[in-house]
Design a protein around this motif. Structure first.
Motif, PDB file in Angstrom:
ATOM      1  N   LEU A   1      -6.713  38.770 -50.223  1.00 46.51           N
ATOM      2  CA  LEU A   1      -7.284  40.113 -50.310  1.00 46.51           C
ATOM      3  C   LEU A   1      -6.358  41.131 -49.647  1.00 46.51           C
ATOM      4  CD1 LEU A   1     -11.060  39.493 -49.533  1.00 46.51           C
ATOM      5  CD2 LEU A   1     -10.157  40.655 -51.557  1.00 46.51           C
ATOM      6  N   HIS A   2      -5.883  40.774 -48.458  1.00 44.87           N
ATOM      7  CA  HIS A   2      -4.987  41.679 -47.729  1.00 44.87           C
ATOM      8  C   HIS A   2      -3.704  41.909 -48.500  1.00 44.87           C
ATOM      9  CE1 HIS A   2      -1.722  42.461 -44.790  1.00 44.87           C
ATOM     10  NE2 HIS A   2      -2.619  43.297 -44.293  1.00 44.87           N
ATOM     11  N   LEU A   3      -3.134  40.827 -49.052  1.00 42.07           N
ATOM     12  CA  LEU A   3      -1.851  40.946 -49.741  1.00 42.07           C
ATOM     13  C   LEU A   3      -1.997  41.703 -51.054  1.00 42.07           C
ATOM     14  CD1 LEU A   3       1.023  40.157 -49.174  1.00 42.07           C
ATOM     15  CD2 LEU A   3       0.631  37.981 -50.340  1.00 42.07           C
ATOM     16  N   VAL A   4      -3.064  41.426 -51.803  1.00 47.34           N
ATOM     17  CA  VAL A   4      -3.300  42.136 -53.065  1.00 47.34           C
ATOM     18  C   VAL A   4      -3.542  43.619 -52.795  1.00 47.34           C
ATOM     19  CG1 VAL A   4      -4.929  42.412 -54.972  1.00 47.34           C
ATOM     20  CG2 VAL A   4      -4.125  40.141 -54.345  1.00 47.34           C
ATOM     21  N   ALA A   5      -4.358  43.905 -51.781  1.00 47.86           N
ATOM     22  CA  ALA A   5      -4.653  45.300 -51.447  1.00 47.86           C
ATOM     23  C   ALA A   5      -3.404  46.017 -50.960  1.00 47.86           C
ATOM     24  CB  ALA A   5      -5.742  45.371 -50.381  1.00 47.86           C
ATOM     25  N   THR A   6      -2.606  45.342 -50.140  1.00 47.10           N
ATOM     26  CA  THR A   6      -1.373  45.965 -49.639  1.00 47.10           C
ATOM     27  C   THR A   6      -0.393  46.213 -50.772  1.00 47.10           C
ATOM     28  OG1 THR A   6      -1.656  44.830 -47.522  1.00 47.10           O
ATOM     29  CG2 THR A   6       0.519  45.727 -47.992  1.00 47.10           C
ATOM     30  N   ALA A   7      -0.255  45.241 -51.675  1.00 49.58           N
ATOM     31  CA  ALA A   7       0.657  45.414 -52.811  1.00 49.58           C
ATOM     32  C   ALA A   7       0.195  46.565 -53.704  1.00 49.58           C
ATOM     33  CB  ALA A   7       0.741  44.116 -53.609  1.00 49.58           C
ATOM     34  N   ALA A   8      -1.127  46.642 -53.948  1.00 47.27           N
ATOM     35  CA  ALA A   8      -1.645  47.762 -54.737  1.00 47.27           C
ATOM     36  C   ALA A   8      -1.437  49.080 -54.009  1.00 47.27           C
ATOM     37  CB  ALA A   8      -3.125  47.546 -55.037  1.00 47.27           C
TER      38      ALA A   8
ATOM     39  N   ASN B   1      -5.712  58.782 -51.926  1.00 47.76           N
ATOM     40  CA  ASN B   1      -6.484  59.837 -51.272  1.00 47.76           C
ATOM     41  C   ASN B   1      -6.213  59.953 -49.772  1.00 47.76           C
ATOM     42  OD1 ASN B   1      -8.400  60.743 -53.546  1.00 47.76           O
ATOM     43  ND2 ASN B   1      -8.630  58.523 -53.566  1.00 47.76           N
ATOM     44  N   ARG B   2      -5.333  59.106 -49.263  1.00 50.31           N
ATOM     45  CA  ARG B   2      -5.041  59.127 -47.827  1.00 50.31           C
ATOM     46  C   ARG B   2      -4.552  60.479 -47.321  1.00 50.31           C
ATOM     47  NH1 ARG B   2      -0.162  57.700 -45.897  1.00 50.31           N
ATOM     48  NH2 ARG B   2       0.271  56.811 -47.959  1.00 50.31           N
ATOM     49  N   PRO B   3      -3.671  61.176 -48.050  1.00 51.41           N
ATOM     50  CA  PRO B   3      -3.223  62.476 -47.520  1.00 51.41           C
ATOM     51  C   PRO B   3      -4.347  63.497 -47.356  1.00 51.41           C
ATOM     52  CG  PRO B   3      -1.722  61.692 -49.222  1.00 51.41           C
ATOM     53  CD  PRO B   3      -2.915  60.811 -49.268  1.00 51.41           C
ATOM     54  N   GLY B   4      -5.420  63.367 -48.148  1.00 51.33           N
ATOM     55  CA  GLY B   4      -6.527  64.315 -48.045  1.00 51.33           C
ATOM     56  C   GLY B   4      -7.725  63.746 -47.327  1.00 51.33           C
ATOM     57  N   LEU B   5      -7.482  62.846 -46.367  1.00 54.43           N
ATOM     58  CA  LEU B   5      -8.573  62.152 -45.684  1.00 54.43           C
ATOM     59  C   LEU B   5      -9.564  63.119 -45.048  1.00 54.43           C
ATOM     60  CD1 LEU B   5      -9.864  59.560 -44.575  1.00 54.43           C
ATOM     61  CD2 LEU B   5      -8.262  59.665 -42.660  1.00 54.43           C
ATOM     62  N   LEU B   6      -9.077  64.197 -44.438  1.00 53.49           N
ATOM     63  CA  LEU B   6      -9.980  65.126 -43.761  1.00 53.49           C
ATOM     64  C   LEU B   6     -10.797  65.949 -44.749  1.00 53.49           C
ATOM     65  CD1 LEU B   6      -7.679  66.375 -40.848  1.00 53.49           C
ATOM     66  CD2 LEU B   6      -9.432  64.580 -40.803  1.00 53.49           C
ATOM     67  N   LEU B   7     -10.243  66.197 -45.933  1.00 53.07           N
ATOM     68  CA  LEU B   7     -10.973  66.957 -46.948  1.00 53.07           C
ATOM     69  C   LEU B   7     -11.968  66.083 -47.711  1.00 53.07           C
ATOM     70  CD1 LEU B   7      -8.100  69.144 -48.447  1.00 53.07           C
ATOM     71  CD2 LEU B   7      -9.974  69.916 -46.983  1.00 53.07           C
ATOM     72  N   GLN B   8     -11.568  64.858 -48.035  1.00 53.39           N
ATOM     73  CA  GLN B   8     -12.399  63.953 -48.813  1.00 53.39           C
ATOM     74  C   GLN B   8     -12.336  62.559 -48.177  1.00 53.39           C
ATOM     75  OE1 GLN B   8     -14.654  62.358 -50.161  1.00 53.39           O
ATOM     76  NE2 GLN B   8     -14.700  63.311 -52.193  1.00 53.39           N
ATOM     77  N   PRO B   9     -13.107  62.327 -47.099  1.00 54.94           N
ATOM     78  CA  PRO B   9     -13.030  61.032 -46.401  1.00 54.94           C
ATOM     79  C   PRO B   9     -13.628  59.883 -47.201  1.00 54.94           C
ATOM     80  CG  PRO B   9     -14.766  62.398 -45.448  1.00 54.94           C
ATOM     81  CD  PRO B   9     -14.032  63.261 -46.428  1.00 54.94           C
ATOM     82  N   TRP B  10     -14.637  60.153 -48.067  1.00 58.03           N
ATOM     83  CA  TRP B  10     -15.325  59.072 -48.758  1.00 58.03           C
ATOM     84  C   TRP B  10     -14.399  58.291 -49.677  1.00 58.03           C
ATOM     85  CZ3 TRP B  10     -19.344  58.467 -46.050  1.00 58.03           C
ATOM     86  CH2 TRP B  10     -20.087  59.548 -45.569  1.00 58.03           C
ATOM     87  N   ALA B  11     -13.445  58.950 -50.263  1.00 53.71           N
ATOM     88  CA  ALA B  11     -12.535  58.286 -51.196  1.00 53.71           C
ATOM     89  C   ALA B  11     -11.610  57.297 -50.500  1.00 53.71           C
ATOM     90  CB  ALA B  11     -11.704  59.338 -51.945  1.00 53.71           C
ATOM     91  N   VAL B  12     -11.502  57.389 -49.178  1.00 55.66           N
ATOM     92  CA  VAL B  12     -10.676  56.471 -48.401  1.00 55.66           C
ATOM     93  C   VAL B  12     -11.542  55.493 -47.619  1.00 55.66           C
ATOM     94  CG1 VAL B  12      -8.939  56.281 -46.570  1.00 55.66           C
ATOM     95  CG2 VAL B  12      -8.829  58.169 -48.202  1.00 55.66           C
ATOM     96  N   VAL B  13     -12.560  56.013 -46.936  1.00 58.53           N
ATOM     97  CA  VAL B  13     -13.360  55.195 -46.021  1.00 58.53           C
ATOM     98  C   VAL B  13     -14.176  54.154 -46.778  1.00 58.53           C
ATOM     99  CG1 VAL B  13     -15.242  55.241 -44.345  1.00 58.53           C
ATOM    100  CG2 VAL B  13     -13.447  56.989 -44.265  1.00 58.53           C
ATOM    101  N   VAL B  14     -14.840  54.550 -47.871  1.00 54.75           N
ATOM    102  CA  VAL B  14     -15.723  53.620 -48.575  1.00 54.75           C
ATOM    103  C   VAL B  14     -14.960  52.434 -49.156  1.00 54.75           C
ATOM    104  CG1 VAL B  14     -17.347  53.359 -50.490  1.00 54.75           C
ATOM    105  CG2 VAL B  14     -17.467  55.375 -49.013  1.00 54.75           C
ATOM    106  N   PRO B  15     -13.888  52.626 -49.943  1.00 52.72           N
ATOM    107  CA  PRO B  15     -13.174  51.446 -50.451  1.00 52.72           C
ATOM    108  C   PRO B  15     -12.551  50.600 -49.346  1.00 52.72           C
ATOM    109  CG  PRO B  15     -11.999  53.458 -51.011  1.00 52.72           C
ATOM    110  CD  PRO B  15     -13.328  53.872 -50.506  1.00 52.72           C
ATOM    111  N   ALA B  16     -12.074  51.240 -48.267  1.00 50.96           N
ATOM    112  CA  ALA B  16     -11.512  50.465 -47.156  1.00 50.96           C
ATOM    113  C   ALA B  16     -12.583  49.596 -46.504  1.00 50.96           C
ATOM    114  CB  ALA B  16     -10.890  51.407 -46.130  1.00 50.96           C
ATOM    115  N   LEU B  17     -13.793  50.146 -46.314  1.00 51.17           N
ATOM    116  CA  LEU B  17     -14.884  49.373 -45.728  1.00 51.17           C
ATOM    117  C   LEU B  17     -15.329  48.243 -46.660  1.00 51.17           C
ATOM    118  CD1 LEU B  17     -17.118  52.126 -44.084  1.00 51.17           C
ATOM    119  CD2 LEU B  17     -15.663  50.450 -42.933  1.00 51.17           C
ATOM    120  N   LEU B  18     -15.302  48.462 -47.952  1.00 58.05           N
ATOM    121  CA  LEU B  18     -15.692  47.419 -48.897  1.00 58.05           C
ATOM    122  C   LEU B  18     -14.716  46.241 -48.852  1.00 58.05           C
ATOM    123  CD1 LEU B  18     -16.765  49.650 -51.910  1.00 58.05           C
ATOM    124  CD2 LEU B  18     -18.264  48.172 -50.554  1.00 58.05           C
ATOM    125  N   ILE B  19     -13.429  46.526 -48.788  1.00 54.00           N
ATOM    126  CA  ILE B  19     -12.430  45.458 -48.677  1.00 54.00           C
ATOM    127  C   ILE B  19     -12.602  44.707 -47.357  1.00 54.00           C
ATOM    128  CG2 ILE B  19      -9.969  44.972 -48.489  1.00 54.00           C
ATOM    129  CD1 ILE B  19      -9.460  47.325 -50.381  1.00 54.00           C
TER     130      ILE B  19
END
Length: 275
Positions: A205-212, A232-250
């Motif tokens: 999971l870590h390797l596939v996610a990192t490669a993607a 979406n990482r560069p816009g984390l402060l503007l749109q946190p859900w697009a980064v936080v939710v998929p990261a938490l799911l992984i």
């Protein structure tokens, strides 16, 4: 008595927490594409509302729809890579453990020891620069990168199992190599395989996610949880859900898998102790 009490105190809790953590990501990965529906008109709205439960990303795509679509590639690639890694490593390791000839055992395993010294991500990156793989190709590369580690762990357990009197009795009885290797030795080390499989799945999971995340295996605009984090990482402060939710799911999928396998191993250990 104390051993049984310790096992009972940890087992059910691990099952519950593991099931709770793994249920959400798996359901989204399996059923998400069926619930995603058609893409609506794009409109940049970083805050939830207007039919967009989690808002949109900077390209105007609905974040919740991307989450529904983005789990299946990561989960399927990790599961396929783990299964393929064992399918490749297990016959090789069992052959090395049962050969009875030191030179043949060395010839089978020593090349894998050389590969262990090279980080798995580096192997995937080097191969990807030559092959330019898609999602299926990335799963194959991750599986090949995992083979040396799998072989080392399984071989250490299989050597001890291959030396048992039951294996020698099967040899004298004229049983086939496959019956001895998979019916006796592999069955004897199944708890080690289960414990190692949890680690390998998390690593995949870590390797596939990192490669993607680095742009391998998936297109830069693909609906993929790891790609979402990167995109979406560069816009984390503007749109946190697009980064936080998929990261938490992984993270939930990886942690839940470990907890469930850990609980299963503790349960198996208690049964063995009672017998």
């Amino acid at each position: 008595m104390r051993t049984g009490e310790a096992g009972r105190s940890g087992g059910p809790g691990r099952y519950l927490w593991g099931a709770a953590l793994i249920a959400g990501p798996l359901l989204l990965a399996l059923c998400g594409p069926l619930l995603a529906g058609e893409a609506g008109p794009r409109a940049v709205s970083f805050t939830p509302g207007g039919g967009h439960w989690l808002g949109t990303d900077f390209t105007g795509r609905d974040v919740w729809r991307q989450i529904l679509l983005g789990g299946r590639p990561v989960v399927l690639a990790a599961l396929a890579a783990t299964a393929l890694g064992y399918a490749l490593a297990l016959p090789l390791t069992l052959a090395a453990a049962l050969t009875g000839r030191a030179w043949l055992e060395e010839s089978l395993l020593r090349p894998l020891d050389v590969l262990i010294a090279v980080p798995s991500l580096l192997l995937v990156l080097l191969a990807a620069t030559v092959l330019s793989p898609g999602p299926a190709g990335l799963a194959v590369l991750v599986a090949l990168a995992a083979v040396p580690d799998i072989a080392r762990v399984v071989h250490a357990a299989a050597v001890e199992a291959a030396a048992r009197p039951a294996v020698e009795a099967l040899r004298l009885h004229g049983e086939s190599w496959a019956r001895i290797a998979f019916g006796e030795v592999a069955r004897s080390v199944r708890r080690t395989l289960a414990a190692d499989a949890g680690t390998r799945l998390v690593g995949a999971l870590h390797l596939v996610a990192t490669a993607a995340f680095l742009g391998l295996g998936a297109q830069p605009d693909a609906a993929d949880w790891a790609v979402m984090v990167d995109r979406n990482r560069p816009g984390l402060l503007l749109q946190p859900w697009a980064v936080v939710v998929p990261a938490l799911l992984i993270a939930g999928l990886a942690t839940g898998t470990n907890l469930l396998l850990d609980a299963a191993l503790h349960s198996g250990g208690r049964k063995g102790t009672r017998r």
